[in-house]
Design a protein around this motif. Structure first.
Motif, mmCIF file in Angstrom:
data_model
loop_
_atom_site.group_PDB
_atom_site.id
_atom_site.type_symbol
_atom_site.label_atom_id
_atom_site.label_comp_id
_atom_site.label_asym_id
_atom_site.label_seq_id
_atom_site.Cartn_x
_atom_site.Cartn_y
_atom_site.Cartn_z
ATOM 1 N N PHE A 106 2.084 -21.947 17.910
ATOM 2 C CA PHE A 106 2.870 -21.545 19.071
ATOM 3 C C PHE A 106 2.595 -22.432 20.282
ATOM 4 N N ASP A 107 3.570 -22.458 21.180
ATOM 5 C CA ASP A 107 3.418 -23.176 22.442
ATOM 6 C C ASP A 107 2.511 -22.354 23.354
ATOM 7 N N PRO A 108 1.532 -22.994 23.982
ATOM 8 C CA PRO A 108 0.636 -22.247 24.862
ATOM 9 C C PRO A 108 1.301 -21.838 26.173
ATOM 10 N N ASP A 109 0.745 -20.810 26.756
ATOM 11 C CA ASP A 109 1.113 -20.358 28.093
ATOM 12 C C ASP A 109 0.375 -21.278 29.068
ATOM 13 N N THR A 110 1.007 -21.666 30.142
ATOM 14 C CA THR A 110 0.356 -22.577 31.095
ATOM 15 C C THR A 110 -0.610 -21.854 32.030
ATOM 16 N N GLN A 111 -0.579 -20.520 32.061
ATOM 17 C CA GLN A 111 -1.421 -19.761 32.989
ATOM 18 C C GLN A 111 -2.847 -19.541 32.501
ATOM 19 N N TYR A 112 -3.043 -19.511 31.187
ATOM 20 C CA TYR A 112 -4.337 -19.122 30.641
ATOM 21 C C TYR A 112 -4.967 -20.267 29.864
ATOM 22 N N PRO A 113 -6.311 -20.325 29.832
ATOM 23 C CA PRO A 113 -6.976 -21.385 29.082
ATOM 24 C C PRO A 113 -6.579 -21.352 27.599
ATOM 25 N N ILE A 114 -6.429 -22.545 27.014
ATOM 26 C CA ILE A 114 -6.032 -22.684 25.602
ATOM 27 C C ILE A 114 -6.965 -21.869 24.704
ATOM 28 N N GLU A 115 -8.269 -21.998 24.917
ATOM 29 C CA GLU A 115 -9.244 -21.322 24.052
ATOM 30 C C GLU A 115 -9.081 -19.801 24.121
ATOM 31 N N HIS A 116 -8.790 -19.286 25.296
ATOM 32 C CA HIS A 116 -8.561 -17.842 25.475
ATOM 33 C C HIS A 116 -7.341 -17.393 24.658
ATOM 34 N N GLN A 117 -6.268 -18.173 24.722
ATOM 35 C CA GLN A 117 -5.054 -17.844 23.969
ATOM 36 C C GLN A 117 -5.306 -17.917 22.466
ATOM 37 N N LYS A 118 -5.966 -18.992 22.027
ATOM 38 C CA LYS A 118 -6.261 -19.159 20.609
ATOM 39 C C LYS A 118 -7.103 -17.991 20.098
ATOM 40 N N ASN A 119 -8.133 -17.626 20.844
ATOM 41 C CA ASN A 119 -9.008 -16.529 20.429
ATOM 42 C C ASN A 119 -8.263 -15.201 20.368
ATOM 43 N N GLY A 120 -7.373 -14.951 21.316
ATOM 44 C CA GLY A 120 -6.610 -13.709 21.340
ATOM 45 C C GLY A 120 -5.650 -13.609 20.156
ATOM 46 N N TRP A 121 -4.913 -14.676 19.896
ATOM 47 C CA TRP A 121 -3.959 -14.668 18.768
ATOM 48 C C TRP A 121 -4.713 -14.610 17.439
ATOM 49 N N GLN A 122 -5.871 -15.290 17.365
ATOM 50 C CA GLN A 122 -6.670 -15.234 16.128
ATOM 51 C C GLN A 122 -7.197 -13.817 15.916
ATOM 52 N N ALA A 123 -7.612 -13.152 16.978
ATOM 53 C CA ALA A 123 -8.111 -11.778 16.854
ATOM 54 C C ALA A 123 -7.013 -10.843 16.337
ATOM 55 N N ILE A 124 -5.793 -11.039 16.810
ATOM 56 C CA ILE A 124 -4.666 -10.227 16.333
ATOM 57 C C ILE A 124 -4.423 -10.503 14.843
ATOM 58 N N LEU A 125 -4.454 -11.768 14.451
ATOM 59 C CA LEU A 125 -4.234 -12.128 13.052
ATOM 60 C C LEU A 125 -5.359 -11.581 12.159
ATOM 61 N N ASP A 126 -6.585 -11.617 12.658
ATOM 62 C CA ASP A 126 -7.712 -11.046 11.905
ATOM 63 C C ASP A 126 -7.530 -9.541 11.743
ATOM 64 N N ASN A 127 -7.058 -8.896 12.788
ATOM 65 C CA ASN A 127 -6.800 -7.459 12.728
ATOM 66 C C ASN A 127 -5.700 -7.160 11.710
ATOM 67 N N PHE A 128 -4.658 -7.999 11.692
ATOM 68 C CA PHE A 128 -3.585 -7.879 10.709
ATOM 69 C C PHE A 128 -4.154 -7.950 9.282
ATOM 70 N N THR A 129 -5.014 -8.931 9.039
ATOM 71 C CA THR A 129 -5.618 -9.106 7.721
ATOM 72 C C THR A 129 -6.381 -7.860 7.302
ATOM 73 N N ARG A 130 -7.223 -7.343 8.189
ATOM 74 C CA ARG A 130 -8.001 -6.135 7.880
ATOM 75 C C ARG A 130 -7.081 -4.959 7.573
ATOM 76 N N TYR A 131 -6.014 -4.822 8.363
ATOM 77 C CA TYR A 131 -5.068 -3.709 8.182
ATOM 78 C C TYR A 131 -4.362 -3.806 6.828
ATOM 79 N N VAL A 132 -3.845 -4.980 6.481
ATOM 80 C CA VAL A 132 -3.144 -5.155 5.205
ATOM 81 C C VAL A 132 -4.095 -4.876 4.043
ATOM 82 N N GLU A 133 -5.283 -5.452 4.093
ATOM 83 C CA GLU A 133 -6.211 -5.302 2.977
ATOM 84 C C GLU A 133 -6.694 -3.867 2.822
ATOM 85 N N ALA A 134 -6.729 -3.107 3.892
ATOM 86 C CA ALA A 134 -7.140 -1.704 3.822
ATOM 87 C C ALA A 134 -6.030 -0.825 3.244
ATOM 88 N N LYS A 135 -4.789 -1.311 3.269
ATOM 89 C CA LYS A 135 -3.635 -0.526 2.785
ATOM 90 C C LYS A 135 -3.494 -0.544 1.266
#
Length: 136
Positions: A106-135
């Protein structure tokens, strides 16, 4: 502009991964980067030109925001491309031994640090993985 990428490996069949990623009721359960936030509403019209939105809020009610956009390309069980504001993103689903690789760019937001955005989106994707595998 540099793209940000995140990915995960989900140990589940492609149909389950795809459906869980795109089902509004499931999105409301997995779409969060941390335990003190949640998604209170999600809408998906999964077709080119179709709109999507999800309302994310802090559980204490202190803040919230809408994440919304328009799908530009859909290949079932393979690819989702969309715009959100003036930014673009794509999600690729690749069947692999033992599951599905989900790759998001994805294209980054210009307001927030790149690393902050990457970590946030990765955390959501990790949460997705845990949710799917638990189902299973």
């Amino acid at each position: 502009m540099m793209k940000i990428t995140v990915e995960t490996q989900v140990h589940a069949p492609i149909e389950q991964v795809w459906n869980t990623y795109n089902n509004p009721q499931d999105i409301e359960k997995w779409n969060t980067a941390s335990a003190d936030w949640h998604t209170v509403n999600a809408e998906v019209d999964l077709k080119p030109g179709g709109k999507f939105s999800s309302r994310m809020e802090a559980k204490d009610g202190s803040m919230g925001f809408d994440f919304a956009g328009v799908y530009t390309n859909i290949i079932p069980n393979k690819l989702i491309e969309y715009t959100f504001g003036d930014r673009e993103a794509k999600v690729e689903f690749t069947e692999q031994e033992g599951g599905v690789k989900v790759y998001l760019e994805f294209d980054p937001d210009t307001q927030y640090p790149i690393e902050h955005q990457k970590n946030g989106w990765q955390a959501i994707l990790d949460n997705f993985t845990r949710y799917v595998e638990a189902k299973k």
